[in-house]
Design an enzyme around this catalytic site. Structure first.
Site, PDB file in Angstrom:
ATOM      1  N   SER A  75       0.910  -1.255   0.021  1.00  0.00           N
ATOM      2  CA  SER A  75       0.133  -0.023   0.142  1.00  0.00           C
ATOM      3  C   SER A  75       1.069   1.310   0.029  1.00  0.00           C
ATOM      4  O   SER A  75       1.882   1.434  -0.693  1.00  0.00           O
ATOM      5  CB  SER A  75      -0.974  -0.175   1.027  1.00  0.00           C
ATOM      6  OG  SER A  75      -2.075   0.875   0.935  1.00  0.00           O
ATOM      7  N   ASP A  92      -5.505  -3.629  -2.902  1.00  0.00           N
ATOM      8  CA  ASP A  92      -4.861  -3.571  -1.831  1.00  0.00           C
ATOM      9  C   ASP A  92      -3.975  -4.513  -1.167  1.00  0.00           C
ATOM     10  O   ASP A  92      -4.873  -5.433  -0.805  1.00  0.00           O
ATOM     11  CB  ASP A  92      -5.453  -2.478  -0.617  1.00  0.00           C
ATOM     12  CG  ASP A  92      -4.378  -1.921   0.555  1.00  0.00           C
ATOM     13  OD1 ASP A  92      -3.460  -2.537   0.468  1.00  0.00           O
ATOM     14  OD2 ASP A  92      -4.792  -1.028   0.609  1.00  0.00           O
TER      15      ASP A  92
END
Length: 695
Positions: A33, A179
């Site tokens: 991320s 993600d």
């Protein structure tokens, strides 16, 4: 090893600053991320100091809005967005409905990544980086952990940051990636497997769970689900740490995953956390000469972009390449400046045909090629669109309207479009519009439209409603025109109309009427406002001229506005005029005034006349902004307005200049603009109004 946590990931920069100060070299790095952004930039040769500087220059609020400024969008797309809610765009095909994959497509985010790692100097592939790098993502289709160890660096960074529901997934080798924090937010196992690390420096910036009382909306429920999954896998990952490893968890209390504007404070907290671990890090320090030699092999020192020999447009299916090329100012023989290429690609995106537009710089046979890669919308090319409008004021009462449309695009190679729309509510309307460009770059076009509507026309005298008519209208129009770059549009053609007014409420002595009239119509419409609603800068102007030989009159409508800002105060000035250069405007086609920010103290179209002059100024104070992914703000405003109506058909007892003072609360919402306020005139007229939705 740099973990995910949204904006909290800026703390990684502070940790790297301490490692740099201690002269601690890194053998390999992994990130998830926001940690992938920092890890990728570091592996690409960007120092912590440069990262801080680049994050400081970034407009994080704007970055989560895909479209360019409204002034940079094509006129056709502007017109569509004005009539429908952008978020309502739904693909329609033989297989059924298809929906947009996220609130944010990530267009500006991807271009920021390109600029961060200097993609303008050449494609940055993970396997070519001087520092071994792994980036973690999640296959949303099956939940698999996906590790990027090769391929496009910026694509991997973008995939790892695709928060489900907010950012659209990234298509990669038949997978849809989101993600990486869902499966491995602190990728300790990856660095141990990748480089058999003797010592792992693990930095955890994960977001804590929300309190139960703070979970109440769809967005907070989704965020909490992600946080739960993330914390579960972080707990498992931390069990892999040994006594030799160094674990750093900055104190980020009060900083949320969406607090990107607080990046400097977040980085400082990361530095403080790393400094407390100096006793555990000190033994990893190397002599300065050794460290500088290591960093010299990683740092990118070249600041020169190669000269472009050729340009390719790749990946198109329906869209004509000339539509893309019209926005490309970069030519063979030029070098690429990140700010310029980003603006050109955003202009392409502003046409509304793509879910992303990207570029790469490739070297083939000693020739440098700029490859532009627009990705057409996977849910297109035919769409359903929707809008709503709710209004209430002290003069007219409450009104509502719902609008739906079927929008077909790219009917042929020149980009023909057809929109069939229907409105239901206080005004019922059915319309169709066909737009046919005449050249591949869509400089010139033919436009045909037809519509029929039924509504209510209210008539006022002495500030009281004295009658209401059933108002029936039909219209047919055909025009040719030209798009003047991104400035606006000019057109000329013929408009034929029919209007019938039948008394519904009022004295039986009042007349009914109908009229058929047609004539030449010319329009010049320029719009350089930076936002569709509630702009903070820019200008717009529109001139319409209509001449009806059979009815013996002509009509001109002029409207101009300008907006400027000083800090959080926005100033707007507007002037308009409607009149009859030839003859007199008939009762079935009058000039009108009245309504919100159009002489607010009076009801909508309360005053009908042969010619009307209007001037108004507004001052608005920005008092709040919408969350990430939504462009807009909330404002408190005050408006001073004046108008003069000559040869009135209604409110015939009023004379001279009329005035209005309005105070209101307004702002942009996902459903369109909203206003709540009141207007007052020294003539004794007042109005209270509420409006929500697309006008």
């Amino acid at each position: 090893m740099l973990g995910g946590g949204g904006a909290r990931g800026a703390a990684h920069i502070g940790v790297l600053e301490v490692l740099e100060k201690l002269h601690i070299p890194i053998d390999c790095v992994a990130g998830t991320s926001m940690g992938a952004l920092v890890a990728g930039s570091y592996a690409a040769g960007m120092s912590p100091e440069v990262m801080r500087r680049e994050l400081a220059k970034a407009d994080w609020k704007d970055m989560f809005v895909d479209n360019p400024d409204f002034s940079e969008m094509s006129y056709r797309n502007k017109a569509t967005l004005r009539n429908y809610l952008p978020g309502s765009e739904t693909g329609i095909s033989a297989d059924g409905a298809k929906y947009q994959p996220g609130v944010v497509a990530g267009q500006k985010i991807k271009l920021f990544f390109n600029q961060l790692v200097r993609s303008n100097q050449g494609e940055r592939n993970i396997e070519d980086l001087p520092l071994p790098l792994s980036i973690i993502a999640t296959d949303i289709g099956n939940g698999d952990r996906v590790v990027f160890r090769d391929g496009s660096l910026t694509k991997a960074m973008r995939a790892s940051m695709s928060v489900p529901g907010l950012l659209a997934p990234v298509d990669h080798q038949g997978r849809k990636l989101v993600d990486g924090g869902l499966v491995d937010n602190v990728p300790i196992s990856e660095v141990k497997a990748r480089c058999n690390a003797d010592v792992v420096i693990a930095v955890n910036v994960g977001s804590p769970l929300l309190k139960a009382e703070d979970v109440g909306s769809l967005l907070t429920v989704s965020a909490q689900m992600v946080n739960i999954l993330t914390e579960q896998n972080v707990t498992r990952s931390l069990t892999l740490l040994t006594a030799k490893d160094v674990y750093i968890k900055p104190d980020l209390n009060g900083i949320s995953a969406g607090d990107f504007p607080r990046h400097a404070e977040t980085a400082d907290r990361g530095r403080v956390a790393a400094e407390t671990m100096i006793p555990s890090l000190q033994h990893l320090s190397q002599p300065e000469a050794v460290y500088l030699a290591w960093w010299k092999g990683i740092e990118v020192t070249s600041r020169v972009s190669p000269r472009i020999d050729d340009i390719e447009i790749a990946g198109l299916g329906l869209v004509n390449p000339a539509v893309v090329e019209r926005h490309l100012d970069t030519k063979p023989g030029n070098t690429i400046r990140p700010s310029e290429i980003n603006r050109e690609l955003l202009r392409m995106y502003g046409d509304g045909y793509y879910e992303s537009v990207d570029y790469t710089v490739l070297t083939q046979r000693e020739r440098n090629i700029l490859r532009v890669t627009p990705m057409e919308k996977g849910w297109g090319p035919d769409y359903l669109r929707f809008a709503l409008n709710l209004e209430a004021d002290a003069t007219r009462g409450a009104t509502f309207g719902l609008r739906a449309a079927y929008h077909k695009t790219w009917l042929n190679s020149l980009g023909a479009e057809m929109i069939t729309s229907v409105d239901v509510g206080n005004t019922n309307r059915l319309g169709v519009n066909f737009y046919q460009p005449l050249d591949p770059a869509q400089h010139f076009f033919v436009d045909a439209s037809a519509g029929i509507q039924q509504g209510r026309l209210k008539v006022f005298q002495d500030d009281k409603q004295i009658a209401q008519y059933k108002d029936y209208q039909t219209a047919l129009g055909l025009s040719v025109g030209a798009n003047v770059g991104l400035l606006g549009q000019v057109r000329i053609g013929w408009l034929q109309r029919y209007r019938n007014a039948t008394l519904d409420i009022g004295s039986p002595s009042l007349p009914n009427g109908d009229a058929r009239f047609g004539g030449v119509r010319a329009v010049v419409n320029f719009d350089q406002m930076n936002r569709m609603y509630f702009p903070t800068s820019g200008w717009s102007s529109k001139m319409t001229y209509f001449d009806s030989p059979e009815s013996g009159y002509s009509r001109v409508d002029l409207d101009a506005s300008a907006v400027t800002s000083l800090h959080k105060t926005v100033f707007t000035g507007r002037v308009s005029y409607t009149g009859s250069p030839r003859g007199q405007l008939p009762g079935y086609d009058p000039a009108t005034i009245g309504g919100m920010l159009n002489l607010t103290a009076y009801g909508v179209d309360q005053i009908l006349a042969d010619n009307i002059t209007y001037a108004g100024v507004r001052a608005e104070q920005i008092v709040g902004v919408l969350p990430l992914g939504l462009r807009g703000d909330m404002r408190i405003g005050i408006a001073l307005e004046g108008a003069k109506a000559n040869m009135r058909y209604t409110e015939t007892h009023a004379s001279g200049w009329l005035n209005s003072l309005a105070i209101y609360l307004g702002g942009e919402t996902p459903f369109g603009p909203v206003y709540l306020g009141a207007g007052y005139s020294t003539s004794g007229v007042s109005n209270i109004f509420l409006s929500l939705g697309v006008p």
